[in-house]
Design a protein around this motif. Sequence first.
Motif, PDB file in Angstrom:
ATOM      1  N   THR A 134       0.848  -1.179   0.000  1.00  0.00           N
ATOM      2  CA  THR A 134       0.000   0.000   0.000  1.00  0.00           C
ATOM      3  C   THR A 134       0.891   1.237   0.000  1.00  0.00           C
ATOM      4  N   MET A 135       0.640   2.137  -0.934  1.00  0.00           N
ATOM      5  CA  MET A 135       1.371   3.389  -0.996  1.00  0.00           C
ATOM      6  C   MET A 135       0.511   4.475  -0.359  1.00  0.00           C
ATOM      7  N   LEU A 136       1.035   5.155   0.647  1.00  0.00           N
ATOM      8  CA  LEU A 136       0.306   6.212   1.332  1.00  0.00           C
ATOM      9  C   LEU A 136       0.700   7.560   0.758  1.00  0.00           C
ATOM     10  N   ASP A 137      -0.285   8.373   0.425  1.00  0.00           N
ATOM     11  CA  ASP A 137      -0.069   9.739  -0.030  1.00  0.00           C
ATOM     12  C   ASP A 137      -0.658  10.699   0.989  1.00  0.00           C
ATOM     13  N   ALA A 138       0.129  11.695   1.380  1.00  0.00           N
ATOM     14  CA  ALA A 138      -0.368  12.677   2.346  1.00  0.00           C
ATOM     15  C   ALA A 138      -1.186  13.726   1.619  1.00  0.00           C
TER      16      ALA A 138
END
Length: 102
Positions: free
Chosen positions: A98-102
Amino acid sequence: AWRSWKEGKGLELIDPAVGDTYDEQEVLRCIQVGLLCVQERAENRPTMSTVVLMLNSETATMAQPKTPGFCLGRNTHETDSSASKQDESCTVNQVTVTMLDA
């Protein structure tokens, strides 16, 4: 890297910044050794002494690498619950990233 190797495009892994200052056979040997080291089954992986031998010898016999233990991408295969094809991760251990983007 695995996909490029299987498609015969291993040299595409080279950073363009390197230019053409490399020996193609040496690069392909390094990629092959690297893929041998990450094969899914530990008993198929070479020992460190064998790795050193393969990297230092142009004549050392090397096996073709088998599927790596972890491969991101898509693979279509049958599931136990139905005969239909489903699009699932090709990881053997069903790990997701999972890639988290702020």
